[in-house]
Scaffold this active site. Structure first.
Site, PDB file in Angstrom:
ATOM      1  N   ARG A 241      33.455  76.238   2.283  1.00 22.74           N
ATOM      2  CA  ARG A 241      34.419  76.537   3.346  1.00 22.74           C
ATOM      3  C   ARG A 241      34.821  75.242   4.027  1.00 22.74           C
ATOM      4  NH1 ARG A 241      35.408  80.567   1.576  1.00 22.74           N
ATOM      5  NH2 ARG A 241      35.309  82.663   2.438  1.00 22.74           N
ATOM      6  N   GLU A 270      42.650  74.866   6.933  1.00 23.31           N
ATOM      7  CA  GLU A 270      43.586  75.089   5.832  1.00 23.31           C
ATOM      8  C   GLU A 270      44.527  76.252   6.167  1.00 23.31           C
ATOM      9  OE1 GLU A 270      40.388  75.722   2.906  1.00 23.31           O
ATOM     10  OE2 GLU A 270      41.086  77.776   2.669  1.00 23.31           O
ATOM     11  N   HIS A 288      42.059  75.731  -2.494  1.00 27.93           N
ATOM     12  CA  HIS A 288      41.152  76.885  -2.381  1.00 27.93           C
ATOM     13  C   HIS A 288      41.332  77.861  -3.556  1.00 27.93           C
ATOM     14  CE1 HIS A 288      38.778  79.408   0.761  1.00 27.93           C
ATOM     15  NE2 HIS A 288      38.393  79.688  -0.477  1.00 27.93           N
TER      16      HIS A 288
HETATM   17  C1  8YV Z   1      38.724  83.641  -1.675  1.00 26.48           C
HETATM   18  C2  8YV Z   1      36.565  82.623  -1.302  1.00 26.48           C
HETATM   19  O1  8YV Z   1      38.284  84.911  -1.437  1.00 26.48           O
HETATM   20  O2  8YV Z   1      35.191  84.383  -2.011  1.00 26.48           O
HETATM   21  C3  8YV Z   1      35.409  83.528  -1.170  1.00 26.48           C
HETATM   22  O3  8YV Z   1      34.665  83.383  -0.175  1.00 26.48           O
HETATM   23  O4  8YV Z   1      36.691  81.693  -0.579  1.00 26.48           O
HETATM   24  C4  8YV Z   1      37.613  82.889  -2.323  1.00 26.48           C
HETATM   25  O5  8YV Z   1      37.139  83.533  -3.435  1.00 26.48           O
HETATM   26  C5  8YV Z   1      39.957  83.701  -2.469  1.00 26.48           C
HETATM   27  O6  8YV Z   1      40.465  82.445  -2.466  1.00 26.48           O
HETATM   28  C6  8YV Z   1      40.988  84.662  -1.955  1.00 26.48           C
HETATM   29  O7  8YV Z   1      41.478  84.229  -0.719  1.00 26.48           O
END
Ligand code: 8YV
Length: 345
Positions: A241, A270, A288
């Site tokens: 993150r 972001e 991401h």
């Molecule tokens: C996002 C992610 O969900 O699973 C997570 O925590 O950061 C990613 O898989 C994906 O980019 C959809 O926004």
């Protein structure tokens, strides 16, 4: 409820084949485009539905659910759920779920893509080639960092961290990890990974991959002080993150040669990216996308759908949402369905 069916709001286009499994039981309202809703708009969307499938852009807390009298579950399209205020959801009797597990291997692959790409300067070299600069190369140009045999450090050794560690065997890399708790011995053996304290991890890693959730405790887990403990030849990879790393401090370390390179899929604030990172050739950046393969994003959708179905006593897990984050909420949420509707006067 619309007609006799409860309403599911899906905050973004996903995979139709999975969403279709909701249709026998729910009215589905799916947004045609993925946008970042203002809090009041999100509140208005949630106010009219019984279940919601949301993503990281949707920050759901007390304000957003204040008018959502019928809402019973918020199913997050992600394993990380720092976008959800689970305490507020639980207090309101609203279940929350994530998509743990189905994305482990895809995210682990992508962590390695960033690690190798940063070590071997892939982004920088590609930009240079496209700019028509190849005529000006030489034997000693584009020297990168060898990966084989170097020490891999993993901060946050959940299932994604373990999947990253298992891949290190192919590169003959010793693996160190730091985690809240020690892994079972069999898992450590399988991952060939050794638990160390954070200072040792920072000091000894040639490649340090971050795979921990964002919480108030992990914010800026890698800041100026931590970067100063790392080898100047080290490479940092973040697939977890934004906010876990202090991006300004990281940019300064990369610019001043106190860290060799970084591979970053996530950023503080972001989709904004710190302008100093954008200016650095030794930062390999991606928007991401670590979980973004067709199979995995479809599987994530399937998990969210399974959780919604289950909460309403349908589907393969009827009655027990498989990825529930707050089982305490079910005590309230399981109240007979019509009692959670606003009384008609
Ligand atoms: C996002 C992610 O969900 O699973 C997570 O925590 O950061 C990613 O898989 C994906 O980019 C959809 O926004």
């Amino acid at each position: 409820m619309a007609g006799n069916k409860p309403v599911v709001w899906v905050s973004r286009p996903t995979f139709d084949s999975e969403i279709a499994r909701l249709l026998p039981h729910f009215e589905v309202r799916e947004e045609a485009a993925e946008v970042k809703f203002a809090s009041a708009d999100l509140a208005a969307k949630l106010a009219g539905c019984d279940a919601a499938i949301v993503g990281l852009k949707d920050r759901v807390g007390a304000a957003e659910i204040a008018g959502a009298q019928r809402l019973r579950i918020v199913a997050n399209l992600g394993v990380g759920y720092d976008n959800l205020d689970v305490t507020a959801l639980t207090a309101a009797g609203i279940a929350a779920s994530n998509t743990a597990d189905v994305l482990n291997e895809s995210v682990a692959d992508f962590a390695w893509a960033l690690l190798l790409g940063a070590a071997r300067r892939v982004g920088e070299a590609e930009r240079w080639l496209r700019a028509g600069q190849w005529h000006a190369t030489g034997f000693k140009a584009w020297l990168g960092i060898d990966v084989r045999g170097r020490t891999l450090g993993i901060l946050g050794m959940g299932r994604i961290g373990q999947a990253i560690a298992r891949r290190a065997q192919g590169f003959g890399m010793p693996v160190l990890y730091h985690n809240r708790s020690r892994l079972p011995e069999t898992t450590e053996r399988e991952c060939r990974a050794r638990l160390v304290d954070k200072a040792t991890l920072l000091r000894e890693s040639d490649f340090l991959v971050l795979v921990l959730p964002l919480t108030p405790q992990t914010r800026h887990a890698i800041g100026a002080a931590e970067l100063a403990q790392m080898k100047p030849t080290a490479v940092l990879v973040n697939v977890a993150r934004g906010g876990i790393v202090d991006d300004a401090a990281l940019a300064a370390a990369l610019r001043e040669g106190r860290l060799a390179a970084a591979g970053l899929d996530v950023f503080e604030g972001e989709p904004k990216v710190h302008p100093d990172l954008l200016a650095l050739d030794n930062a390999l950046l991606s928007p991401h996308i670590a979980s973004a393969t067709t199979e995995t994003r479809r599987a994530m959708t399937a998990v969210a759908v399974d959780n919604v179905l289950a909460l309403f006593s349908h589907g393969p897990h009827a009655g027990s949402p498989p990825n529930l984050l707050n089982s305490e909420a079910l005590v309230v949420a399981r109240a007979p369905f019509p009692t959670r509707e606003e009384p008609t006067r």
